[in-house]
Design an enzyme around this catalytic site. Structure first.
Site, PDB file in Angstrom:
ATOM      1  N   GLY A 124      66.423  61.747 -12.487  1.00 21.27           N
ATOM      2  CA  GLY A 124      65.924  61.496 -12.918  1.00 21.27           C
ATOM      3  C   GLY A 124      65.810  60.769 -14.400  1.00 21.27           C
ATOM      4  N   GLU A 127      60.829  56.307 -16.103  1.00 19.99           N
ATOM      5  CA  GLU A 127      59.420  56.325 -16.820  1.00 19.99           C
ATOM      6  C   GLU A 127      58.368  55.789 -16.316  1.00 19.99           C
ATOM      7  OE1 GLU A 127      60.836  57.239 -20.596  1.00 19.99           O
ATOM      8  OE2 GLU A 127      62.267  58.943 -20.317  1.00 19.99           O
ATOM      9  N   TRP A 156      58.334  59.572  -9.848  1.00 18.90           N
ATOM     10  CA  TRP A 156      58.536  59.032  -8.567  1.00 18.90           C
ATOM     11  C   TRP A 156      60.031  59.505  -8.769  1.00 18.90           C
ATOM     12  CZ3 TRP A 156      57.663  53.619 -11.290  1.00 18.90           C
ATOM     13  CH2 TRP A 156      56.054  53.534 -11.155  1.00 18.90           C
ATOM     14  N   GLU A 364      66.212  52.480  -6.658  1.00 17.31           N
ATOM     15  CA  GLU A 364      67.706  52.450  -7.334  1.00 17.31           C
ATOM     16  C   GLU A 364      67.299  50.851  -7.223  1.00 17.31           C
ATOM     17  OE1 GLU A 364      70.042  54.561  -5.716  1.00 17.31           O
ATOM     18  OE2 GLU A 364      69.477  55.955  -5.059  1.00 17.31           O
TER      19      GLU A 364
END
Ligand code: CAA
Length: 381
Positions: A124, A127, A156, A364
Site C-alpha cells: 500500500g 494515494e 488502486w 509499478e
C-alpha cells in the site's frame, strides 16, 4: 556466460506451464467476465509452492529464487495476467521487503503463513495525490505509547480485498526531508481502524482484486515497524525494483500468449485460398512478436538474476519493464489485427490480452517513470 535455466528452474517453469494450460486457461475468460478473484486457482498455486518461491526453507518456502519466479509468472500470465499479478505482488512486493528488511520476529510470525499461501500479501503505497510522485504521501503515523496511530487512504491497491497482511507507508516526520520522512509498517487486516473500500471496475486484469484501503485511527503495534524509522521511502523504492521484474514477467507472458495464439490462428485461418500466415504482412507481425518476446525475456531474466545474486538492479528492472510492457501492448494490438473481426470479440483470448496489456505500462511505475529511472545515472553530474 550461460543463457540456460538450471534443471530446477526448467522443472519449475514446466510445472507452471502445465498448470497454466490445464487449470487456468480453461477458466480465465470466465473469471475475467465475472470480475471474480480466482480463489480455486490461487489455492492450487499455493499448494504447488508458488507463494513461497523466494522464502527460505526454515520459514516453509522453497527458496528457488527470482529467476524461477520470473519464468513461472511468464507461464501463468501467458494465459491469465490477473493471476500473474496476484502472485507477483504477493512474492515481490510483500514477501521480498519482509525478507530483506524484517526483524527475525517478524519473519517468524509472517513468512510461514505467506509461504503456504494461507496468508496473501499486498503493498500500500499509492494515494490519490501520490502516484508517480510516490514520496508525496499524506497518510500519517504518530507514535502513542507502544503503538502507531495511522490515518490515511491508499488507492488502486492490488490484492487489497484478499490480503491478510499489507506493507503500508506513512509520513512519520512531517518536517523531515522528502523521501526521508516516511516509515513502512506491516499491517494486518484485523487491526482496529483498517477497512477495505471501493473495488475498482477495470479495463483489464479484471480477475485481480484492486481496491482502496482506509486507515482510520488504525492501531499498529510498534513491533510492526518494518526496517528503520523514516527510511520507508527507500524500502518502497527498493521493493519496486523487484516488483518491476514481476510486471516485466507479466508483460512477457502476455506477449507469449499473443504469439502462441496468433501463430496458431495464422496457420488455421484461410483467406484467398491460403492460410493467412502465407502472407507477408502476417509474417512480419509474427516475426516482430517473436523477436520482442525473446528480448523481453532476456532483459527480465537478467534483472531477476542480478536480484538473485544480490546486485543492485534498479536500471535493469526498469529497462525490462519499459521494454516488455511496450512490446506486450504492440503484440496485443497486432494479435487482434491478425484475428480481424474474431479478435474484436470475446470468442478468442486476444481481446482479453489487449485489455490486460495496458496496465503493464502504468502500475509499478508508469513508462514515463521508467525513463526517469533509466536515464538518471547517465545524466547525473
Ligand atoms: N532503492 C533504494 N533507495 C532509493 C531508490 C531505490 N531504487 N530510488 C531512490 N532511492 C532513495 C534515494 O537515494 C533518495 O535517498 P537520499 O535522499 O538519502 O539521497 C530517496 O530515495 C529519494 O529518492 P529520489 O530523490 O529519487 O525521489 P523522487 O521523489 O525523485 O522519486 C521516482 C523517484 C523514481 C520518481 C519514484 O517516486 C518512483 O519510482 N515513482 C513511481 C512510483 C511507483 O512505481 N508506484 C507504484 C505503486 S505500487 C503498484 O503499482 C503495485 C501494483 O498495483 C501491482
Amino acid at each position: 556466460m550461460d543463457f540456460n535455466l538450471t534443471e530446477e528452474q526448467q522443472a519449475i517453469m514446466e510445472t507452471a506451464r502445465d498448470f497454466a494450460d490445464k487449470e487456468i486457461k480453461p477458466v480465465a475468460a470466465e473469471y475475467d467476465q465475472k470480475e471474480e478473484f480466482p480463489w480455486p486457482i490461487v489455492r492450487k498455486l499455493s499448494e504447488l509452492g508458488f507463494m513461497g518461491m523466494i522464502i527460505p526453507a526454515k520459514y516453509g518456502g522453497s527458496e528457488v529464487g527470482n529467476v524461477a519466479l520470473a519464468v513461472s509468472l511468464m507461464e501463468i500470465s501467458r494465459v491469465c495476467a490477473s493471476t500473474g499479478v496476484t502472485i507477483s505482488v504477493h512474492n515481490s512486493l510483500l514477501v521480498n521487503p519482509l525478507l530483506k528488511f524484517g526483524s527475525e520476529k517478524q519473519k517468524q510470525k509472517y513468512l510461514p503463513k505467506l509461504a503456504s499461501g494461507e496468508w496473501i500479501g499486498a503493498y500500500g503505497l499509492t494515494e490519490s495525490s501520490a502516484g508517480s510522485d510516490a514520496a508525496n504521501q499524506k497518510t500519517t503515523a504518530v507514535k502513542k505509547g507502544d503503538r502507531y496511530i495511522i490515518n490515511g487512504q491508499k488507492v488502486w491497491i492490488t490484492n487489497a480485498g484478499v490480503a491478510d497482511v499489507i506493507i503500508g507507508f506513512a509520513v512519520t516526520d512531517k518536517e523531515g526531508r522528502k523521501g526521508n520522512n516516511i516509515s513502512a509498517f506491516l499491517i494486518e487486516k484485523d487491526f482496529p481502524g483498517f477497512s477495505v473500500g471501493t473495488h475498482e471496475k477495470k479495463l483489464g486484469i479484471r480477475a485481480s482484486d484492486t481496491a482502496e484501503l482506509s486507515f482510520e485511527d488504525m492501531e499498529v503495534p510498534e513491533e510492526n515497524l518494518l526496517g528503520e524509522f523514516n527510511q520507508g521511502f527507500k524500502i518502497a523504492m527498493d521493493t519496486l525494483d523487484g516488483g518491476r521484474i514481476g510486471i516485466a514477467s507479466q508483460a512477457t507472458g502476455i506477449l507469449m500468449g499473443c504469439l502462441e495464439e496468433s501463430a496458431r490462428y495464422a496457420k488455421e485461418r484461410k483467406q484467398f485460398g491460403k492460410p493467412i500466415g502465407a502472407f507477408e504482412p502476417i509474417q512480419w507481425k509474427i516475426a516482430e512478436m517473436a523477436m520482442e518476446k525473446d528480448a523481453s525475456r532476456l532483459l527480465t531474466l537478467r534483472a531477476a538474476h542480478l536480484k538473485d545474486i544480490g546486485v543492485k538492479h534498479s536500471q535493469e528492472a526498469a529497462m525490462a519493464k519499459l521494454f516488455s510492457s511496450r512490446a506486450a501492448n504492440k503484440a496485443a494490438w497486432n494479435a487482434v489485427q491478425i484475428f480481424g473481426g474474431y479478435g474484436y470479440t470475446k470468442d478468442y483470448p486476444v481481446e482479453r490480452f489487449y485489455r490486460d496489456a495496458k496496465i503493464t505500462e502504468i502500475y509499478e511505475g508508469t513508462s514515463e517513470i521508467q525513463h526517469i529511472v533509466i536515464s538518471r545515472p547517465y545524466l547525473r553530474d
